[in-house]
Design a protein around this motif. Structure first.
Motif, short mmCIF file in Angstrom:
data_model
loop_
_atom_site.label_atom_id
_atom_site.label_comp_id
_atom_site.label_asym_id
_atom_site.label_seq_id
_atom_site.Cartn_x
_atom_site.Cartn_y
_atom_site.Cartn_z
N MET A 139 47.39 41.74 25.46
CA MET A 139 46.25 41.19 25.74
C MET A 139 45.79 41.37 27.48
SD MET A 139 44.90 39.89 23.13
CE MET A 139 45.57 41.24 22.21
N VAL A 140 46.90 41.37 28.17
CA VAL A 140 46.52 41.68 29.51
C VAL A 140 46.21 43.05 29.87
CG1 VAL A 140 47.59 41.38 31.90
CG2 VAL A 140 47.88 39.56 30.27
N LEU A 141 46.92 43.99 29.53
CA LEU A 141 46.64 45.36 29.79
C LEU A 141 45.42 45.85 29.76
CD1 LEU A 141 48.12 48.10 30.33
CD2 LEU A 141 48.08 48.42 27.65
N PRO A 142 44.39 45.87 28.69
CA PRO A 142 43.01 46.32 28.95
C PRO A 142 42.25 45.36 30.10
CG PRO A 142 43.36 44.99 26.88
CD PRO A 142 44.61 45.30 27.33
N ILE A 143 42.52 44.34 30.22
CA ILE A 143 41.92 43.46 31.36
C ILE A 143 41.85 44.10 32.52
CG2 ILE A 143 41.49 41.41 32.37
CD1 ILE A 143 41.81 40.12 29.80
N LEU A 144 43.31 44.44 32.94
CA LEU A 144 43.59 44.90 34.31
C LEU A 144 43.45 46.24 34.33
CD1 LEU A 144 45.00 43.39 36.68
CD2 LEU A 144 45.02 42.09 34.61
N TRP A 145 43.56 47.08 33.46
CA TRP A 145 42.98 48.40 33.32
C TRP A 145 41.56 48.53 33.80
CZ3 TRP A 145 39.52 50.48 29.87
CH2 TRP A 145 39.14 51.65 29.96
N GLY A 146 40.79 47.84 33.17
CA GLY A 146 39.23 47.98 33.18
C GLY A 146 38.87 47.27 34.78
N ASN A 147 39.40 46.14 35.38
CA ASN A 147 39.03 45.78 36.59
C ASN A 147 39.30 46.70 37.46
OD1 ASN A 147 38.47 43.40 34.87
ND2 ASN A 147 38.69 42.18 36.47
N VAL A 148 40.83 46.87 37.45
CA VAL A 148 41.35 48.05 38.55
C VAL A 148 40.61 49.27 38.83
CG1 VAL A 148 43.39 49.34 39.43
CG2 VAL A 148 43.62 46.90 38.75
N SER A 149 40.30 49.88 37.60
CA SER A 149 39.51 51.12 37.41
C SER A 149 38.29 50.99 38.12
CB SER A 149 39.56 51.38 35.98
OG SER A 149 38.74 52.63 35.74
N ARG A 150 37.71 49.64 37.64
CA ARG A 150 36.21 49.76 38.40
C ARG A 150 36.22 49.32 39.81
NH1 ARG A 150 31.87 44.81 36.31
NH2 ARG A 150 30.23 45.50 37.66
N GLY A 151 37.35 48.49 40.11
CA GLY A 151 37.27 48.43 41.45
C GLY A 151 37.41 49.52 42.41
N ILE A 152 38.28 50.70 41.77
CA ILE A 152 38.27 51.86 42.82
C ILE A 152 37.01 52.68 42.70
CG2 ILE A 152 39.55 54.08 42.63
CD1 ILE A 152 42.06 52.60 41.46
N THR A 153 36.45 52.96 41.18
CA THR A 153 35.28 53.78 41.34
C THR A 153 34.05 53.13 42.05
OG1 THR A 153 34.51 52.56 39.14
CG2 THR A 153 35.73 54.41 38.94
N GLU A 154 34.10 51.54 42.36
CA GLU A 154 32.98 50.86 43.11
C GLU A 154 33.24 51.13 44.60
OE1 GLU A 154 30.11 49.47 41.98
OE2 GLU A 154 30.49 49.94 39.79
N CYS A 155 34.30 51.66 45.10
CA CYS A 155 34.34 51.95 46.43
C CYS A 155 33.31 52.86 46.99
CB CYS A 155 35.46 52.96 46.71
SG CYS A 155 37.35 51.83 46.61
N PRO A 180 40.64 46.80 49.97
CA PRO A 180 39.54 45.50 49.93
C PRO A 180 38.60 45.78 48.84
CG PRO A 180 40.07 46.54 52.02
CD PRO A 180 40.66 47.37 51.17
N SER A 181 38.07 46.90 48.30
CA SER A 181 37.40 47.18 47.04
C SER A 181 37.91 46.59 45.82
CB SER A 181 36.92 48.48 47.14
OG SER A 181 36.17 48.81 45.98
N VAL A 182 39.22 47.05 45.57
CA VAL A 182 39.82 46.34 44.41
C VAL A 182 40.26 45.18 44.27
CG1 VAL A 182 42.07 47.12 42.98
CG2 VAL A 182 40.78 48.89 43.90
N ARG A 183 40.59 44.46 45.54
CA ARG A 183 41.23 43.05 45.58
C ARG A 183 40.40 42.02 44.65
NH1 ARG A 183 41.46 42.28 50.60
NH2 ARG A 183 43.67 43.13 50.81
N PRO A 184 39.06 42.08 44.79
CA PRO A 184 38.38 40.84 44.23
C PRO A 184 38.34 41.48 42.71
CG PRO A 184 36.94 42.28 45.08
CD PRO A 184 38.32 42.69 45.94
N TYR A 185 38.32 42.62 42.08
CA TYR A 185 38.55 42.89 40.65
C TYR A 185 39.73 42.41 40.33
CZ TYR A 185 33.88 45.51 41.52
OH TYR A 185 32.79 45.88 41.82
N PHE A 186 40.85 42.84 40.95
CA PHE A 186 42.26 42.59 40.55
C PHE A 186 42.55 41.09 40.34
CE2 PHE A 186 46.65 41.60 41.81
CZ PHE A 186 47.22 42.08 40.64
N PHE A 187 41.94 40.26 41.43
CA PHE A 187 42.08 38.85 41.22
C PHE A 187 41.57 38.18 40.23
CE2 PHE A 187 42.94 38.19 45.96
CZ PHE A 187 44.40 38.69 45.90
N ALA A 188 40.38 38.68 40.04
CA ALA A 188 39.45 38.16 38.92
C ALA A 188 40.41 38.54 37.50
CB ALA A 188 37.95 38.92 38.72
#
Length: 260
Positions: A139-155, A180-188
């Motif tokens: 259950m956790v895997l796709p959530i963290l994958w999506g958030n971390v990936s998005r945080g990097i692409t949103e740099c 700094p870009s990934v942190r808020p996505y990772f925390f969420a």
């Protein structure tokens, strides 16, 4: 009317948040009490006092605390593995479009498939004591994958270009731009994942019936029509969920203030 509404809002803002939360909780406990009196059957809807009395009885048993501990360890382990794997996968897929296209269908299937289906399949594949770990991880895997990936692409691309111009080291780029870009996505992602993994993990225990587990306690209380026990264990599950989210929020707040 406008003035009175404004004054009422100002007065409500002066009331401490903790007081409001306690008042809201007491209100719903009162509604629960009224509903149980209206039903008139502890078998269908036990009152808050009966539930708390049963909870106290359970708290005096060492086997109950062992079930709490084992459930916590299983689900937290699965959640931690999911966070680690999802973060690594998020970084890799953000860096490589080939990997992104390769893993996207698989993670889409994981997101779309009902949890119950995975639990039943897991019962076929692995030992019942590890089903909750596997489900929490899944259950956790796709959530963290999506958030971390998005945080990097949103740099910010301008910042990345500037870093290249000024010849930033890889360490500086990681510390000052990507983190700094990934942190808020990772925390969420962590906040969302913890609550989801806890609920899914307990549901997995209900179906897999491992030894010493809150999910097993829920199942057996339902089988033997021990509704007060069902309510008491459910209350424990809710309180543990709130406690875990509170601890996680403290950890994330402290981590956000770290500077290396």
């Amino acid at each position: 009317m406008m003035i009175s509404t404004t004054q009422a809002n100002k007065k409500s803002q002066k009331v401490p948040t903790a007081v409001l939360k306690i008042a809201a909780a007491l209100f719903w406990i009162f509604i629960w009490f009224i509903a149980s009196r209206a039903v008139g059957s502890e078998l269908l809807l036990p009152s808050p006092t009966v539930t708390l009395a049963r909870l106290w009885e359970l708290a005096l048993k060492g086997s109950f605390w062992l079930a709490v501990l084992r459930s916590l360890l299983r689900i937290i382990a699965g959640c931690a593995l999911g966070i680690a794997a999802g973060s690594i996968l998020g970084v890799l897929t953000a860096m490589s479009r080939v990997l992104y296209e390769l893993f996207t269908p698989l993670l889409t299937v994981v997101r779309s498939t009902p949890v119950a289906s995975f639990i039943i399949l897991a019962l076929v594949w692995i030992k019942r004591d590890n089903v909750a770990v596997f489900i929490a991880f899944l259950m956790v895997l796709p959530i963290l994958w999506g958030n971390v990936s998005r945080g990097i692409t949103e740099c910010d691309r301008d910042l990345i270009e500037m870093a290249h111009i000024f010849r930033f080291s890889k360490k500086d780029m990681l510390k000052k731009i990507y983190l700094p870009s990934v942190r808020p996505y990772f925390f969420a992602g962590c906040s969302t994942a913890l609550g989801l993994s806890w609920k899914a993990g307990v549901a997995a225990e209900v179906l897999s019936l491992p030894k010493h587990a809150l999910g097993s306690e829920l199942y057996y209380s339902k089988i033997y029509l021990e509704t007060p026990t069902l309510f008491a264990v459910t209350l424990v599950v809710i309180l543990l969920s709130v406690a875990l989210e509170f601890v996680l929020s403290l950890i994330l707040k402290k981590t956000a203030g770290w500077e290396k």
